[in-house]
Design an enzyme around this catalytic site. Sequence first.
Site, PDB file in Angstrom:
ATOM      1  N   LYS A 291       0.854  -1.198   0.000  1.00  0.00           N
ATOM      2  CA  LYS A 291       0.000   0.000   0.000  1.00  0.00           C
ATOM      3  C   LYS A 291       0.884   1.240   0.000  1.00  0.00           C
ATOM      4  O   LYS A 291       1.442   1.620   1.027  1.00  0.00           O
ATOM      5  CB  LYS A 291      -0.930   0.040   1.210  1.00  0.00           C
ATOM      6  CG  LYS A 291      -2.014   1.075   0.973  1.00  0.00           C
ATOM      7  CD  LYS A 291      -2.408   1.943   2.124  1.00  0.00           C
ATOM      8  CE  LYS A 291      -1.616   3.081   2.577  1.00  0.00           C
ATOM      9  NZ  LYS A 291      -1.740   4.346   1.840  1.00  0.00           N
TER      10      LYS A 291
ATOM     11  N   GLU B  92       9.891   2.494  10.804  1.00  0.00           N
ATOM     12  CA  GLU B  92      10.851   3.563  10.550  1.00  0.00           C
ATOM     13  C   GLU B  92      10.069   4.853  10.729  1.00  0.00           C
ATOM     14  O   GLU B  92       9.244   5.195   9.886  1.00  0.00           O
ATOM     15  CB  GLU B  92      11.291   3.423   9.079  1.00  0.00           C
ATOM     16  CG  GLU B  92      12.755   3.329   8.797  1.00  0.00           C
ATOM     17  CD  GLU B  92      13.617   3.047   9.962  1.00  0.00           C
ATOM     18  OE1 GLU B  92      13.895   3.995  10.714  1.00  0.00           O
ATOM     19  OE2 GLU B  92      14.032   1.890  10.130  1.00  0.00           O
TER      20      GLU B  92
ATOM     21  N   CYS C 132      12.845  11.951   6.648  1.00  0.00           N
ATOM     22  CA  CYS C 132      12.945  11.537   8.065  1.00  0.00           C
ATOM     23  C   CYS C 132      14.313  11.924   8.580  1.00  0.00           C
ATOM     24  O   CYS C 132      14.511  12.072   9.774  1.00  0.00           O
ATOM     25  CB  CYS C 132      12.801  10.048   8.285  1.00  0.00           C
ATOM     26  SG  CYS C 132      11.968   9.143   7.056  1.00  0.00           S
TER      27      CYS C 132
ATOM     28  N   GLU D 134       8.628  16.847  15.278  1.00  0.00           N
ATOM     29  CA  GLU D 134       8.953  16.743  13.852  1.00  0.00           C
ATOM     30  C   GLU D 134       7.999  17.636  13.053  1.00  0.00           C
ATOM     31  O   GLU D 134       6.786  17.539  13.194  1.00  0.00           O
ATOM     32  CB  GLU D 134       8.818  15.288  13.389  1.00  0.00           C
ATOM     33  CG  GLU D 134       9.228  15.104  11.947  1.00  0.00           C
ATOM     34  CD  GLU D 134       9.297  13.638  11.521  1.00  0.00           C
ATOM     35  OE1 GLU D 134       8.343  12.900  11.788  1.00  0.00           O
ATOM     36  OE2 GLU D 134      10.308  13.250  10.912  1.00  0.00           O
TER      37      GLU D 134
HETATM   38  C1  UN1 Z   1      13.819   9.195   4.486  1.00  0.00           C
HETATM   39  O1  UN1 Z   1      13.975  10.365   4.748  1.00  0.00           O
HETATM   40  O2  UN1 Z   1      12.756   8.637   4.785  1.00  0.00           O
HETATM   41  O3  UN1 Z   1      19.627   9.552   3.786  1.00  0.00           O
HETATM   42  C2  UN1 Z   1      14.827   8.368   3.794  1.00  0.00           C
HETATM   43  C3  UN1 Z   1      18.740  10.033   3.104  1.00  0.00           C
HETATM   44  C4  UN1 Z   1      18.089   9.221   2.014  1.00  0.00           C
HETATM   45  C5  UN1 Z   1      16.998   8.385   2.563  1.00  0.00           C
HETATM   46  C6  UN1 Z   1      16.027   9.148   3.407  1.00  0.00           C
HETATM   47  N1  UN1 Z   1      19.066   8.420   1.331  1.00  0.00           N
HETATM   48  O4  UN1 Z   1      18.308  11.149   3.330  1.00  0.00           O
END
Ligand code: UN1
Length: 495
Positions: A175, A250, A284, A385
């Site tokens: 999904k 995550e 993230c 965040e």
């Molecule tokens: C994410 O932000 O969910 O290191 C992944 C990084 C990328 C991956 C980010 N290669 O910012």
Amino acid sequence: MAKRYQNFIAGKWVDAKSGETFEDRNPANWEEVIGIFPKSGKEDVDEAVAAARRAFPKWKAIPVPERGEILKRAGDLLVARKEEIARLMTREMGKILAETRGDVQEGIDTAYYAFGEGRRFFGHTVPSELPNKFNMTMRMPIGVAGIITPWNFPMAIPSWKIFPALLCGNTLVFKPASDTPATANALVEILLEAGVMPEAINLVHGSGASVGMAIVRHPDVDLISFTGSSAVGKVINAEAGKDLKRVSLELGGKNAQIVMDDADLELALEGVLWGAFGTTGQRCTATSRLILHEKIHDQFVEMLVDRASKIRIGNGLDENVQMGPVINQAQREIIHQYVRIGQEEGAKLVLGGHPYEEGECKKGWFYAPTIFVDVKPSMRIAQEEIFGPVLSVIKVSSLEEAIAVLNGTRYGLSSSIYTQDVNAAYRAIRDIEAGITYINGPTIGAECHMPFGGVKETGNGHREGGWTVYDFFSEIKTVYVDFSGRLQRAQIDNR
Ligand code: UN1
């Protein structure tokens, strides 16, 4: 007329059973509809899970190196379609072309890594404590995996999950985020063309509340891999826990970059500009706090505001643009709300703090690069965040204080320190509480063959990427072979 897309369930492209649909629009120009997608529900998920279950015995019977070769072909097809998919992704979620090309490249790298892993899918051989006995471990597939992914890395993150899941012999229900369904569609097309057994991969579009939760709650789904917010991750973990499902989460981050007084300031400046405003701050791993040593604070802030004020904002398809829009209206409102909160808390706004509406940008969800100084570590803009181009600058007077501030949130994904002092660097490596620490590099830039994940509320202890994700997607079997021809009692007969 915008293109009509479908789900892929039980080996066929089909509409949602309800017949309902939703639109996928360009965040840089909300008048552009990228496609119309099926708005699915539990009944669609039920069929998808049943198909994945039927396919499981057949898919897992294929030798692992052969599954690896299928993923190699998927990598080759991604190479062939890289530019086309990058353009689609920019139209679909807004980040600039250089970044969407990088996103597809992360999928390619992950496919080729999986291909290699197919020929070194190691277990252990371990000596037995008894004579004439042989001990080993091997990896086994688990079953049906539920894959629920976000919109900020619409190719990279699904590929991090799906390629290892398939290599390990699992089948799946996927999904994707409802803000990026078209990129997900391209990935599924590629996997099918590469030779994945059609029933082994099921794509169901729709909302997290209806499709995502139906996958999480389905009794015949064995494992869930989810990337998204900590709030949603907690709900998923609680629901999935009722059936003892294996769950990899995550989640959020509040990543910080420290700049010490001995740092190369130009280098640190490039790092924070990329970390905070790359992907419009919607990673993230984005840098959302900048922790500055007091001796360089004023000088560095001046350099930063000057450069950040020159960032070229616009449609990511324009190669001159450096920062695209945020994902949608709701997210832009959240960002703006946080700016108000920061002002009410007494932080000082030195750049941005408003939607960006110059020229063509009027028709998109743009937000100006935003910088706060005089931020206290306990303020909400330094704790929560935000997921947008907002940077909170905190002043400190020592390495110890910098690390304490960095560690002082609920999250722990990525972290960075700029210093020329090797002792300070190693102290930071030891004392920073985060899954990822960069020395003299920004908080973003993970490579697909290294473990990726965080501590505290950023996750639940699993790692994606590298060799570690293969542990999540496989079950370990311990095997004892006794060739002594007699009963040998461990712990007893040898003592
Ligand atoms: C994410 O932000 O969910 O290191 C992944 C990084 C990328 C991956 C980010 N290669 O910012």
